[in-house]
Write a protein that holds these residues in place. Structure first.
Motif, short mmCIF file in Angstrom:
data_model
loop_
_atom_site.label_atom_id
_atom_site.label_comp_id
_atom_site.label_asym_id
_atom_site.label_seq_id
_atom_site.Cartn_x
_atom_site.Cartn_y
_atom_site.Cartn_z
N LYS A 49 0.80 -1.23 0.00
CA LYS A 49 0.00 0.00 0.00
C LYS A 49 0.83 1.28 0.00
O LYS A 49 0.32 2.36 -0.25
CB LYS A 49 -0.88 0.04 1.27
N SER A 136 -8.21 -0.83 3.74
CA SER A 136 -8.82 -0.74 2.42
C SER A 136 -7.76 -1.06 1.37
O SER A 136 -6.58 -0.72 1.54
CB SER A 136 -9.39 0.66 2.22
N ASN A 138 -6.45 -0.10 -1.37
CA ASN A 138 -6.00 0.93 -2.30
C ASN A 138 -4.56 1.30 -1.97
O ASN A 138 -4.09 1.01 -0.87
CB ASN A 138 -6.88 2.19 -2.16
N SER A 144 -10.80 4.64 -1.61
CA SER A 144 -10.92 3.21 -1.28
C SER A 144 -11.64 2.47 -2.41
O SER A 144 -12.48 3.04 -3.08
CB SER A 144 -11.69 3.04 0.02
N GLU A 173 -16.00 3.31 4.31
CA GLU A 173 -15.50 2.40 5.33
C GLU A 173 -16.35 2.32 6.59
O GLU A 173 -17.26 3.12 6.80
CB GLU A 173 -14.07 2.79 5.73
N HIS A 224 -6.07 11.52 2.44
CA HIS A 224 -6.80 10.29 2.22
C HIS A 224 -7.80 10.43 1.10
O HIS A 224 -8.29 11.51 0.83
CB HIS A 224 -7.64 10.02 3.46
MG MG Z 1 -8.11 3.23 3.99
#
Ligand code: MG
Ligand code: TXA
Length: 324
Positions: A49, A136, A138, A144, A173, A224
């Protein structure tokens, strides 16, 4: 619904047991899973990630009994919340058991646990028989994934198995709630709303993201959910002027707006009414990715009301709109 075969599920469970990575659907977003109690396996998540090491992971388990094994305390609030919202999009932060390694908790003395409701996630957890750390799926910082293709685009060959469950249901999420203090604290709004939580446990505190506030949930300090295009979150009456100004600056502008806005066009996504926050949650991350792919370099998004799931939608959009 897309559904992996028995053979694919067994292969994915075996990959987890070997310490490899598996992408799987949950009811919120796709997760990037690894054996949560095996530091070398968890290290692969951070590498795949590009995730900062101090950002802890959520540990997914099949049921409450398994969750209790990962924690040192199970206060009455945990029982109440688990009874009503598990399996489902709620994550509880509790003091960690010594079996949970530092790398999984980002060095914290607490651990985040969740029992997902998605049938494929459940089937995987039951077969794997290990607790599964899963952020997540991504690249760190990106929206996400709500479809398996999004995860594949971001993570490619670093993952041993991808399980396809089609588009996810909630679209953003889980709600993260800390039970470390006397009163529950909402760390991240998500699939279970504050109103739903308060109906079960009474008033809860909400973690602020004021710059000088102590960081309760390390993930909250990072940028994010952002597509490559710059996100502009604006009130309804500022939509058209913002779009006009960006176009005049030579930007290729995409928009995510309500039915009520009356806007339409090739790069205009209309999730639904301003009142229908669940629809907005469902399509938000997909729309950001699609407008990116369409070549937009600015995405103007209309603000919706901060009630119910709207709070989670706005939280993700505000973070996505932060300066890069
Ligand atoms: Mg995340
Ligand atoms: O819906 C979800 O929660 C998805 C699916 C895959 O389950 N997972 C997910 O994980 O969103 P991730 O890593 O993208 O977000 C986890 C959040 C981060 O903000 C992290 O800082 C917070 O949970 N968190 C994890 N452990 C924590 C802890 N011990 N104390 C405080 N916050 C924690």
């Amino acid at each position: 619904m897309a559904r992996p075969t028995d053979i694919e599920l067994t292969a994915a469970a075996e990959a987890l047991a070997r310490g490899e990575l598996v992408v799987f659907p949950t009811e919120t977003v796709y997760g990037l899973g690894a054996n949560a109690l095996e530091p070398a396996a968890v290290a692969r998540i951070f590498a795949a990630k590009g995730r900062p090491a101090d950002n802890p992971l959520i540990v997914h388990v099949a049921d409450e009994a398994a969750a209790r094994k990962l924690v040192r305390a199970w206060p009455p609030f945990a029982s109440k919340l688990a009874e009503v919202f598990w399996p489902g999009p709620l994550t509880l932060v509790l003091p960690r058991d010594a079996s949970v390694p530092d790398i999984t908790t980002g060095g914290l003395e607490s651990v985040a646990v969740r029992v997902p409701a998605h049938p494929i996630a459940k089937a995987l957890l039951e077969r794997a028989r290990v607790a599964v750390a899963a952020p997540s799926a991504n690249r760190s910082g990106s929206p996400s994934p709500t479809r398996v293709e999004h995860a594949r685009d971001d993570l490619g060959a670093s993952v041993a198995a991808y399980l396809d469950g089609g588009p996810t249901d909630v679209g953003l999420e889980s709600t993260v709630v800390s039970l470390l203090g006397e009163r529950p604290v909402l760390l991240r709004p998500g699939g279970v709303t504050r109103e739903q939580l308060e109906a079960v446990v009474g008033p809860i505190d909400v973690a602020t993201s004021a710059p000088d506030a102590p960081v309760l949930s390390p993930g909250m300090k990072y940028r994010h959910y952002a597509p490559r295009a710059k996100v502009h979150l604006v009130a309804s009456d500022a939509l058209q002027p913002t779009i006009d100004r960006l176009r005049a600056d030579g930007r290729r502008v995409g928009a995510i707006v309500s039915t009520e806005s009356g806007l339409a066009g090739a790069e205009v996504v209309v999730p639904g009414s301003k009142q229908d926050a669940a629809r907005w949650a469902h399509v938000l991350f997909t729309s950001l990715r699609e407008l990116d792919t369409a070549g937009c370099d600015a995405i103007v998004v209309e603000e919706i009301a901060s009630e119910g799931l709207g709070a989670a939608v706005l939280n993700r959009l505000r973070k996505a709109a932060e300066p890069q």
